[in-house]
Design an enzyme around this catalytic site. Structure first.
Site, PDB file in Angstrom:
ATOM      1  N   GLU A 275       0.846  -1.053  -0.487  1.00 52.47           N
ATOM      2  CA  GLU A 275      -0.067   0.080   0.046  1.00 52.47           C
ATOM      3  C   GLU A 275       0.964   1.157   0.427  1.00 52.47           C
ATOM      4  O   GLU A 275       0.541   2.417  -0.317  1.00 52.47           O
ATOM      5  CB  GLU A 275      -1.007  -0.035   0.762  1.00 52.47           C
ATOM      6  CG  GLU A 275      -1.848  -0.981   1.532  1.00 52.47           C
ATOM      7  CD  GLU A 275      -2.454  -0.911  -0.202  1.00 52.47           C
ATOM      8  OE1 GLU A 275      -3.595  -0.085  -0.665  1.00 52.47           O
ATOM      9  OE2 GLU A 275      -3.039  -1.775  -0.663  1.00 52.47           O
ATOM     10  N   ASN A 341     -10.798   3.138   3.664  1.00 52.22           N
ATOM     11  CA  ASN A 341     -10.014   3.433   2.434  1.00 52.22           C
ATOM     12  C   ASN A 341     -12.008   2.321   1.389  1.00 52.22           C
ATOM     13  O   ASN A 341     -11.760   2.842   0.199  1.00 52.22           O
ATOM     14  CB  ASN A 341      -9.256   2.067   1.653  1.00 52.22           C
ATOM     15  CG  ASN A 341      -8.698   2.367   0.343  1.00 52.22           C
ATOM     16  OD1 ASN A 341      -8.887   3.402  -0.262  1.00 52.22           O
ATOM     17  ND2 ASN A 341      -8.209   1.425   0.231  1.00 52.22           N
ATOM     18  N   TRP A 359     -16.636  12.725 -10.891  1.00 53.92           N
ATOM     19  CA  TRP A 359     -15.256  12.460 -10.386  1.00 53.92           C
ATOM     20  C   TRP A 359     -14.853  14.211  -9.503  1.00 53.92           C
ATOM     21  O   TRP A 359     -14.076  13.931  -8.529  1.00 53.92           O
ATOM     22  CB  TRP A 359     -14.752  11.593 -10.460  1.00 53.92           C
ATOM     23  CG  TRP A 359     -13.066  11.750 -11.199  1.00 53.92           C
ATOM     24  CD1 TRP A 359     -14.376  12.220 -13.158  1.00 53.92           C
ATOM     25  CD2 TRP A 359     -12.560  13.124 -11.620  1.00 53.92           C
ATOM     26  NE1 TRP A 359     -12.578  12.695 -13.789  1.00 53.92           N
ATOM     27  CE2 TRP A 359     -11.871  13.356 -13.452  1.00 53.92           C
ATOM     28  CE3 TRP A 359     -11.833  13.331 -10.745  1.00 53.92           C
ATOM     29  CZ2 TRP A 359     -11.648  13.766 -13.007  1.00 53.92           C
ATOM     30  CZ3 TRP A 359     -10.099  13.898 -10.877  1.00 53.92           C
ATOM     31  CH2 TRP A 359     -10.095  13.915 -12.816  1.00 53.92           C
TER      32      TRP A 359
HETATM   33  C1  LIG Z   1     -11.735   7.930  -4.270  1.00 53.32           C
HETATM   34  C2  LIG Z   1     -10.285   8.240  -2.914  1.00 53.32           C
HETATM   35  C3  LIG Z   1      -9.974   8.904  -2.740  1.00 53.32           C
HETATM   36  C4  LIG Z   1      -8.887   8.957  -2.208  1.00 53.32           C
HETATM   37  N1  LIG Z   1      -7.925  10.220  -1.697  1.00 53.32           N
HETATM   38  C5  LIG Z   1      -7.335  10.135  -0.249  1.00 53.32           C
HETATM   39  C6  LIG Z   1      -6.599  11.467  -0.157  1.00 53.32           C
HETATM   40  O1  LIG Z   1      -7.151  12.172  -0.555  1.00 53.32           O
HETATM   41  N2  LIG Z   1      -5.247  10.712   0.396  1.00 53.32           N
HETATM   42  C7  LIG Z   1      -5.236  10.088   0.508  1.00 53.32           C
HETATM   43  O2  LIG Z   1      -3.650  10.001   1.767  1.00 53.32           O
HETATM   44  N3  LIG Z   1      -5.328   8.422  -0.034  1.00 53.32           N
HETATM   45  C8  LIG Z   1      -6.585   8.750  -0.464  1.00 53.32           C
HETATM   46  N4  LIG Z   1      -6.957   7.547  -1.235  1.00 53.32           N
HETATM   47  C9  LIG Z   1      -6.190   6.727  -0.130  1.00 53.32           C
HETATM   48  C10 LIG Z   1      -6.972   5.451   1.114  1.00 53.32           C
HETATM   49  O3  LIG Z   1      -7.881   5.237   1.306  1.00 53.32           O
HETATM   50  C11 LIG Z   1      -6.120   6.224   2.066  1.00 53.32           C
HETATM   51  O4  LIG Z   1      -4.614   6.723   2.081  1.00 53.32           O
HETATM   52  C12 LIG Z   1      -5.759   5.084   3.143  1.00 53.32           C
HETATM   53  O5  LIG Z   1      -7.758   5.240   3.596  1.00 53.32           O
HETATM   54  C13 LIG Z   1      -5.658   6.344   4.342  1.00 53.32           C
HETATM   55  O6  LIG Z   1      -6.017   5.031   5.958  1.00 53.32           O
HETATM   56  P1  LIG Z   1      -4.681   4.552   5.807  1.00 53.32           P
HETATM   57  O7  LIG Z   1      -3.509   5.256   6.468  1.00 53.32           O
HETATM   58  O8  LIG Z   1      -5.193   3.983   7.497  1.00 53.32           O
HETATM   59  O9  LIG Z   1      -4.490   3.654   4.953  1.00 53.32           O
HETATM   60  P2  LIG Z   1      -3.437   2.263   5.776  1.00 53.32           P
HETATM   61  O10 LIG Z   1      -4.528   1.134   4.417  1.00 53.32           O
HETATM   62  O11 LIG Z   1      -3.082   2.085   6.913  1.00 53.32           O
HETATM   63  O12 LIG Z   1      -2.513   2.403   4.401  1.00 53.32           O
HETATM   64  C14 LIG Z   1      -0.999   3.357   4.761  1.00 53.32           C
HETATM   65  C15 LIG Z   1      -1.014   4.079   3.799  1.00 53.32           C
HETATM   66  O13 LIG Z   1      -0.648   3.286   2.385  1.00 53.32           O
HETATM   67  C16 LIG Z   1      -1.081   4.693   1.493  1.00 53.32           C
HETATM   68  N5  LIG Z   1      -2.013   4.278   0.496  1.00 53.32           N
HETATM   69  C17 LIG Z   1      -2.822   3.430   1.140  1.00 53.32           C
HETATM   70  N6  LIG Z   1      -3.986   3.464   0.017  1.00 53.32           N
HETATM   71  C18 LIG Z   1      -4.040   3.947  -0.535  1.00 53.32           C
HETATM   72  C19 LIG Z   1      -3.976   3.762  -2.047  1.00 53.32           C
HETATM   73  N7  LIG Z   1      -5.479   3.363  -2.276  1.00 53.32           N
HETATM   74  N8  LIG Z   1      -3.713   4.827  -2.934  1.00 53.32           N
HETATM   75  C20 LIG Z   1      -2.549   5.333  -2.865  1.00 53.32           C
HETATM   76  N9  LIG Z   1      -1.719   5.896  -1.051  1.00 53.32           N
HETATM   77  C21 LIG Z   1      -1.865   4.741  -0.384  1.00 53.32           C
HETATM   78  C22 LIG Z   1      -2.013   5.988   2.473  1.00 53.32           C
HETATM   79  O14 LIG Z   1      -0.602   7.322   2.302  1.00 53.32           O
HETATM   80  C23 LIG Z   1      -1.751   5.317   3.602  1.00 53.32           C
HETATM   81  O15 LIG Z   1      -1.996   6.445   4.821  1.00 53.32           O
HETATM   82  C24 LIG Z   1      -8.207   8.001  -1.553  1.00 53.32           C
HETATM   83  C25 LIG Z   1      -9.023   6.959  -1.784  1.00 53.32           C
HETATM   84  C26 LIG Z   1     -10.305   6.731  -2.346  1.00 53.32           C
HETATM   85  C27 LIG Z   1     -10.118   4.949  -3.040  1.00 53.32           C
END
Ligand SMILES: Cc1cc2nc3c(=O)[nH]c(=O)nc-3n(C[C@H](O)[C@H](O)[C@H](O)COP(=O)(O)OP(=O)(O)OC[C@H]3O[C@@H](n4cnc5c(N)ncnc54)[C@H](O)[C@@H]3O)c2cc1C
Length: 482
Positions: A275, A341, A359
């Protein structure tokens, strides 16, 4: 005689640990740490309300951390290059140190600054710190950016180790004036941030605390947790990563160490590292295709027949669509500035497919309300969902909000938490209250349309409409090829 002076310009790297610009400056100069709040520097994407809240608290923590090691943070507001020029003349600085940003508007400012510093004969020392690898360093054999994640991930090298924070900072003796943080007016004027305040602790220490909790409780179950919004098993590191309160190298190696020392963490840990590579992939894409924050990567989508309906959009914003999993997600976002996510994908699909709203409207709302709003990740997430980006979900795959709810919130606890008016409804009906027998609704104290909305669209009909809209751009594309 003291050392020569240099400015350390803080941006999306609000940390002391693994901060190469800070470390290099401190090793050789008396430094002046500076943050500039420049509304124009963000181009078409000025900080949203939730990001401003985070920034306020993050700057306060950074200033405290700098003070603990004998320095401070000068906070200013205005045009970046003009302010840096002024600070150079006030401090006779010989160099400016900063960590690069990769968004289009931020890169433009760096070019402008480089030219000005050339004229002033001041050294411009730029470092890569906010990604595991500088963008465009992982390319296909032909030297092109990857547009598909799996081969990008296969080519992913081992990231370097993070560097330590400086133990002391020698600061310039004559400090220029700093603005009071409050004068930037980053905090909301309406009483909206209580939920965000309760959910988060911005700053470097908050990031490390969150990381420790994830390593202890979440990482081993991450594979499961990344699909379960009802459980707290994901890392919630996204705002810390976005503002640079923790470096991705720090995070990567902390998880790697956990994998090495605890066999139970291997599956989840490896999934997590992947991720982090998605984050890199997103930044590489925006770097290589800088207009994708506004334009679909796949050009045929420029002609997509989006609908516009303010009432439907507002219902989505506020979590009043009548689809419980969508509403729970949108209310979690509004209250805490964050959403799981899995639910981001569900609410985004609902907007672009069930409501047929562009979007870009969704990206704009997320931009304003997410504490982790990040131009690269947000663009990738929205274009992925809409089917118009790199490695995107095919447009014809339309998430069904009922089955998504039943699969990923099987006991209905996520919905019960964020949509309390449904809390007494039996699990069987919690993701589709409009199908519940009237006696069940009465027993749960719900009158549909009064206590909780009836669905604002019929999912089955909306799905057909979305597929027809998609077919229309395919037909147009085929016609233009002929
Ligand atoms: C429509 C949509 C919009 C989003 N907008 C953002 C946003 O503005 N900022 C943002 O940081 N993330 C965004 N995401 C990606 C993702 O949802 C979040 O990074 C994640 O939910 C953050 O929670 P976490 O840190 O607990 O993630 P975890 O699941 O713990 O993942 C760890 C890190 O990995 C990275 N990561 C994880 N999934 C993704 C992904 N699909 N794409 C890119 N990086 C990812 C992030 O930096 C995240 O903090 C978006 C996803 C979708 C579907």
């Amino acid at each position: 005689m003291g050392k020569k002076s240099a400015i350390v310009w803080f941006r999306s790297d609000l940390r002391l640990t693994d901060n190469p610009a800070l470390k290099a400056a401190v090793d050789a100069f008396d430094v002046l740490p500076v943050f500039i709040y420049d509304r124009e520097a963000e181009g078409d994407w000025p900080f949203g309300a939730a990001s401003r809240w985070w920034l306020h608290h993050s700057l306060a923590r950074l200033k405290e951390s700098l003070e603990e090691i004998g320095s401070t943070l000068i906070i200013t507001e205005g045009k970046t290059v003009a302010i840096l020029e002024e600070l150079i003349s006030q401090t006779s600085a010989k160099a400016i140190f900063f960590n690069k940003r990769y968004e289009p508007a931020a890169r433009k400012i760096e070019v402008e600054l480089g030219e000005t510093l050339d004229e002033l004969k001041v050294d411009c020392k730029a470092f890569d710190a906010n990604l595991l690898f500088p963008p465009s360093s992982i390319l296909t054999k032909e030297g092109n950016p990857y547009k598909v994640f799996t081969p990008f991930w296969r080519a992913f090298p081992e990231p370097a180790k993070p560097i330590r924070k400086p133990s002391a900072i020698s600061t310039v003796s004559k400090l220029p004036a700093s603005k009071a943080l409050d004068s930037l007016k980053l905090l909301p004027t309406i009483n909206w941030d209580e939920g965000i305040e309760a959910a988060w602790e911005p700053g470097e220490a908050g990031a490390q605390k969150q990381l420790r909790a994830f390593l202890k409780e979440g990482v081993a179950e991450y594979k499961f947790g990344r699909n379960r919004p009802d459980r707290v098993l994901v890392s919630r590191m996204s705002p810390y990563l976005h503002f640079g309160e923790i470096s991705p190298k720090n995070l990567w190696h902390a998880v790697q160490q956990k994998i090495d020392s605890d066999g139970k963490a291997q599956g989840g840990g490896e999934c997590y590292l992947r991720e982090l590579a998605w984050r890199e992939f997103a930044h590489n894409l925006l770097f290589s295709f800088p207009d994708t924050a506004e334009q679909p990567l796949r050009p045929e989508f420029k002609k997509f027949p989006w609908d516009s309906d303010d009432l439907l959009l507002k219902a989505w914003h506020r979590g009043n669509t009548g689809y419980p999993i969508v509403d729970a997600g949108m209310r979690e976002l509004w209250t805490t500035g964050w959403m799981h996510n899995r639910v981001r994908m569900v609410v985004a699909s609902f907007l672009v497919k069930d409501l047929l709203i562009s979007w870009k409207e969704g990206a704009a709302w997320f931009w304003d309300t997410l504490v982790d709003a990040d131009l690269s990740n947000n663009t990738l997430g929205w274009q992925w969902t809409a089917g118009c980006g790199a490695d995107a979900a095919p447009y014809f795959r339309v998430f069904n909000p009922m089955t998504q709810g039943e699969k990923f919130d099987p006991d209905g606890n996520y919905v019960r938490k964020w949509v309390p008016e449904l809390s007494k409804l039996r699990t069987k009906w919690i993701h589709k209250p409009w199908l519940a027998p009237s006696e069940e609704l009465v027993a749960a104290g719900i009158t549909l349309g009064k206590d909780y909305p009836a669905p604002i669209v019929d999912h089955a009909a909306a799905r057909h409409r979305a597929l027809d809209a998609f077919a229309s751009i395919k037909t147009k594309q085929q016609a233009s090829v002929k």
